[in-house]
Scaffold this motif. Sequence first.
Motif, PDB file in Angstrom:
ATOM      1  N   ALA A  94       0.821  -1.203   0.000  1.00  0.00           N
ATOM      2  CA  ALA A  94       0.000   0.000   0.000  1.00  0.00           C
ATOM      3  C   ALA A  94       0.855   1.253   0.000  1.00  0.00           C
ATOM      4  N   ASN A  95       0.341   2.275  -0.659  1.00  0.00           N
ATOM      5  CA  ASN A  95       0.962   3.588  -0.659  1.00  0.00           C
ATOM      6  C   ASN A  95      -0.102   4.639  -0.426  1.00  0.00           C
ATOM      7  N   THR A 140      -6.031   3.245   6.145  1.00  0.00           N
ATOM      8  CA  THR A 140      -5.432   1.971   5.762  1.00  0.00           C
ATOM      9  C   THR A 140      -6.257   1.335   4.660  1.00  0.00           C
ATOM     10  N   ILE A 141      -5.608   1.041   3.547  1.00  0.00           N
ATOM     11  CA  ILE A 141      -6.272   0.375   2.430  1.00  0.00           C
ATOM     12  C   ILE A 141      -5.982  -1.119   2.510  1.00  0.00           C
ATOM     13  N   SER A 142      -6.979  -1.926   2.221  1.00  0.00           N
ATOM     14  CA  SER A 142      -6.799  -3.375   2.233  1.00  0.00           C
ATOM     15  C   SER A 142      -7.703  -3.984   1.174  1.00  0.00           C
ATOM     16  N   ARG A 143      -7.471  -5.253   0.882  1.00  0.00           N
ATOM     17  CA  ARG A 143      -8.262  -5.886  -0.167  1.00  0.00           C
ATOM     18  C   ARG A 143      -8.622  -7.304   0.214  1.00  0.00           C
ATOM     19  N   LEU A 148     -11.269   0.823   2.861  1.00  0.00           N
ATOM     20  CA  LEU A 148     -10.482   1.946   3.347  1.00  0.00           C
ATOM     21  C   LEU A 148     -10.908   2.203   4.785  1.00  0.00           C
ATOM     22  N   GLN A 149     -10.039   1.854   5.709  1.00  0.00           N
ATOM     23  CA  GLN A 149     -10.265   2.149   7.114  1.00  0.00           C
ATOM     24  C   GLN A 149      -9.741   3.545   7.386  1.00  0.00           C
ATOM     25  N   MET A 150     -10.614   4.399   7.886  1.00  0.00           N
ATOM     26  CA  MET A 150     -10.260   5.798   8.114  1.00  0.00           C
ATOM     27  C   MET A 150     -10.370   6.104   9.602  1.00  0.00           C
TER      28      MET A 150
END
Length: 118
Positions: free
Chosen positions: A56-57, A67-70, A79-81
């Motif tokens: 991730a960037n 935090t981006i995850s898939r 997208l955890q904000m």
Amino acid sequence: QVQFVESGGGWVQPGGSLRISCTASGAIDRKIVAWYRQTPGSQHNLLAVIGVGGTANYVDSVMGRFTISRDNAQNTVYLQMNNLKPEDTAVYYCNLPAGGGAAPYANWGQGTQVTVSS
């Protein structure tokens, strides 16, 4: 062509957290996916990118907070904000970044509205 449906937005107080998601119409396991956001009168701004392997960037403004995850099995990117700020208020979108300033590969979905206010 892959289409995304974004969901999970809403209203949250400053300092709060929210997790939004986007689900693709087809497989994305071999695709780089990004989250963007847009405010009225502005263009879509890139926030976070997740590679095929999960690397991730982030742009500076969300580094350490988002935090981006898939989940490739669900064709979904999250997208955890955390520690949300009023300036995070925007409509959030997923897309397939083309790089080099070129337009993303997919059409824009309807997005999901995130509002941060007290």
